[in-house]
Design a protein around this motif. Structure first.
Motif, PDB file in Angstrom:
ATOM      1  N   CYS A   1      -7.906   6.063   2.053  1.00  0.00           N
ATOM      2  CA  CYS A   1      -6.528   6.392   1.691  1.00  0.00           C
ATOM      3  C   CYS A   1      -6.383   7.901   1.596  1.00  0.00           C
ATOM      4  O   CYS A   1      -7.370   8.635   1.582  1.00  0.00           O
TER       5      CYS A   1
ATOM      6  N   ASN B   1       5.195  -3.145   0.848  1.00  0.00           N
ATOM      7  CA  ASN B   1       4.780  -3.302   2.249  1.00  0.00           C
ATOM      8  C   ASN B   1       6.000  -3.642   3.106  1.00  0.00           C
ATOM      9  O   ASN B   1       5.914  -4.404   4.061  1.00  0.00           O
TER      10      ASN B   1
ATOM     11  N   ARG C   1       0.819  -1.208   0.000  1.00  0.00           N
ATOM     12  CA  ARG C   1       0.000   0.000   0.000  1.00  0.00           C
ATOM     13  C   ARG C   1       0.855   1.262   0.000  1.00  0.00           C
ATOM     14  O   ARG C   1       2.023   1.245   0.391  1.00  0.00           O
TER      15      ARG C   1
ATOM     16  N   HIS D   1      -1.118   5.741   2.944  1.00  0.00           N
ATOM     17  CA  HIS D   1      -1.772   5.351   4.179  1.00  0.00           C
ATOM     18  C   HIS D   1      -1.430   6.393   5.247  1.00  0.00           C
ATOM     19  O   HIS D   1      -0.814   7.406   4.944  1.00  0.00           O
ATOM     20  N   SER D   2      -1.794   6.146   6.483  1.00  0.00           N
ATOM     21  CA  SER D   2      -1.313   6.978   7.588  1.00  0.00           C
ATOM     22  C   SER D   2      -0.510   6.117   8.539  1.00  0.00           C
ATOM     23  O   SER D   2      -0.720   4.905   8.640  1.00  0.00           O
TER      24      SER D   2
ATOM     25  N   ILE E   1      -0.420   1.503  11.324  1.00  0.00           N
ATOM     26  CA  ILE E   1      -0.721   1.800   9.932  1.00  0.00           C
ATOM     27  C   ILE E   1      -2.216   1.682   9.715  1.00  0.00           C
ATOM     28  O   ILE E   1      -2.822   0.669  10.101  1.00  0.00           O
ATOM     29  N   TYR E   2      -2.808   2.711   9.110  1.00  0.00           N
ATOM     30  CA  TYR E   2      -4.244   2.655   8.829  1.00  0.00           C
ATOM     31  C   TYR E   2      -4.486   2.957   7.353  1.00  0.00           C
ATOM     32  O   TYR E   2      -3.963   3.929   6.800  1.00  0.00           O
ATOM     33  N   GLY E   3      -5.297   2.096   6.713  1.00  0.00           N
ATOM     34  CA  GLY E   3      -5.736   2.325   5.342  1.00  0.00           C
ATOM     35  C   GLY E   3      -4.605   2.330   4.335  1.00  0.00           C
ATOM     36  O   GLY E   3      -3.582   1.664   4.499  1.00  0.00           O
ATOM     37  N   GLY E   4      -4.787   3.118   3.260  1.00  0.00           N
ATOM     38  CA  GLY E   4      -3.822   3.178   2.177  1.00  0.00           C
ATOM     39  C   GLY E   4      -4.449   2.742   0.870  1.00  0.00           C
ATOM     40  O   GLY E   4      -5.649   2.433   0.797  1.00  0.00           O
ATOM     41  N   GLN E   5      -3.628   2.701  -0.183  1.00  0.00           N
ATOM     42  CA  GLN E   5      -4.158   2.305  -1.482  1.00  0.00           C
ATOM     43  C   GLN E   5      -3.184   1.421  -2.226  1.00  0.00           C
ATOM     44  O   GLN E   5      -1.964   1.532  -2.082  1.00  0.00           O
TER      45      GLN E   5
ATOM     46  N   GLN F   1      -7.453   0.571   0.780  1.00  0.00           N
ATOM     47  CA  GLN F   1      -7.349  -0.510   1.747  1.00  0.00           C
ATOM     48  C   GLN F   1      -8.074  -0.136   3.038  1.00  0.00           C
ATOM     49  O   GLN F   1      -8.384   1.023   3.284  1.00  0.00           O
TER      50      GLN F   1
END
Length: 437
Positions: free
Chosen positions: A98, A418, A43, A46-47, A57-61, A68
């Motif tokens: 994301c 990743n 990803r 993300h943050s 790690i949260y979310g992402g693309q 994600q």
């Protein structure tokens, strides 16, 4: 003096100086971290946040898979490196997200904005690390930012009050240069009016807080140009000022990261143009008002070859197996990897997985068809590989754990990663410029 190698702009060049100690305190400061357990999917955008020396790690693309979802925790073992591990936190599902931002205050992580690929948001999600529960701040107040993505955010603490400072980003397809603050004590938003002059609208820039100033660097403007202008906002007077610093400033870029280390802001990576991601590093001295480039671009080989894996297995199986001078003494470490010849290919940008043509070991341009981008853990090795620098990338995250900068994810030529890297920041390194060829 005997000739030896020093860091050049793009590669290693022989000079008649004794740089053995210098090399040991710069290039060897990178470590690739190979955590055990299931990894987050590949990803970017993300943050990343830190709570109690753990990265979240949260979310992402992933441009092939889309935005994600989910929250991941990276547990770093201080002594037994083979025990570094990823853990997926079982929490309420808030859907894919994301290009959002996050900060941490006390036991809470605040996530603002972002997109699910269709809609942009201006809801604030709050995750409590102790209870592992979510709450939200609805965008009801008239001073709340509009739905944004690809903006920046930082934590500002002013006496008893703490704020999440938001700047820029995409607003319904256009870029913004507005600033908003969220009072974390009252959960109320405020809009900071633009002073003149002010930064032009931008997205995918980087920001940092130092003292009572909010700094932004780079990003892309409305024409898509990569910027390298540098601004600071006085959070007491709400006045913007362009920073005219001495030294070698980073070139224009977007999707880079920024962390604060003592009195320095550290810029890593980003994309300069289509297919021109970088992994160089710069430091800005807030007190001295000067830039220094202390790591040039490096071409990075795939982390572990099959031959090195076999060597590693042998060293693990037999305590008497002979080690080369480049091997780490601890059996939990992975072998040190050789330097890589610079990749001169220039593939077109594509969201699909790609093959690249690399220069052969003999230095000619005969094609070698192989995948060169790191696609997650390529081997079952768990541990750390000393001296491994990350690939050039943008859309990654960078956080500080003590004096260690942790890099996760991002993408190169729209191929996401990743992987995890750690860089030990030292005063004398971030203040030592590269030696020109």
């Amino acid at each position: 003096m005997e000739a030896s190698k020093v860091r050049g702009r793009d590669n290693f060049t022989a000079l008649k100086v004794d740089t053995k100690k210098y090399l040991e305190t710069t290039d060897d400061l990178w470590e690739e971290i190979r955590p055990s357990g299931k990894h987050p999917s590949r990803r970017s955008y993300h943050s990343a946040s830190v709570w109690q020396n753990r990265m979240y790690i949260y979310g992402g693309q992933d441009l092939r898979e889309g935005p994600q979802r989910g929250l991941w925790e990276l547990q770093l073992a201080p002594t037994r490196w083979e025990e570094d591990k990823w853990v997926e936190i079982p929490t309420e599902n808030h859907g894919p997200l994301c290009r959002h931002t996050s900060i941490v205050k006390d036991n809470d992580m605040y996530i603002f904005g972002g997109t699910d690929g269709i809609n942009e948001y201006n809801t604030t999600l709050i995750f409590n690390f102790v209870d592992q529960t979510w709450s939200t701040i609805a965008p009801e107040h008239q001073s709340c930012p509009p739905p944004l993505d690809s903006h920046s955010a930082a934590l500002y603490e002013d006496g008893e009050n703490s704020y999440m400072v938001i700047f820029g980003g995409y607003l319904s397809g256009d870029r913004s240069n507005e600033t908003y603050t969220l009072n974390l004590k009252t959960d109320k938003w405020s809009h900071i009016p633009l002073s003149s002059p002010a930064p032009e609208p931008r997205a995918n820039h980087a920001c940092a807080i130092y003292g009572d100033y909010f700094y932004i660097f780079g990003g892309s403007n409305e024409e898509g140009e990569k910027l390298n202008d540098f601004w600071k906002l006085d959070l007491k007077s709400n006045i913007w000022q362009q920073v005219n610093a001495q030294g070698e400033a980073p070139t224009g870029r977007s999707g880079h990261s920024a962390v604060v280390f003592k009195e320095f802001m550290i810029i890593f990576g980003g994309v300069k143009d289509i297919t021109r991601e970088t992994n160089d590093m710069y430091s800005y001295n807030f007190e001295g008002n000067n830039w220094i480039c202390f790591q040039g671009e490096q071409q990075v080989k795939d982390p572990v070859t099959s031959e090195q894996l076999e060597e590693y297995k042998k060293s693990k199986a037999s305590p008497t197996y002979p080690k080369s001078k480049n091997d780490c003494n601890s059996p939990t470490r992975s072998p040190t990897l050789p330097k890589y010849k610079k990749d001169c290919s220039s593939p077109t940008r594509s969201p699909a997985r790609r093959q690249t043509i690399n220069i052969s070991p003999q230095g000619d341009h005969s094609p070698i068809r192989r995948k060169t981008l790191y696609d997650g853990p390529a081997t079952p090795i768990a541990g750390r590989i000393k001296g491994n620098a990350p690939h050039a990338r943008d859309g990654h995250s960078a956080v500080m754990v003590n004096n260690i900068m942790i890099i996760f994810g991002g993408d190169r030529h729209q191929m996401p990663f990743n992987d995890v890297y750690a860089y030990t920041l030292l005063d004398h390194v971030v203040t030592t410029p590269l030696i020109s060829n």
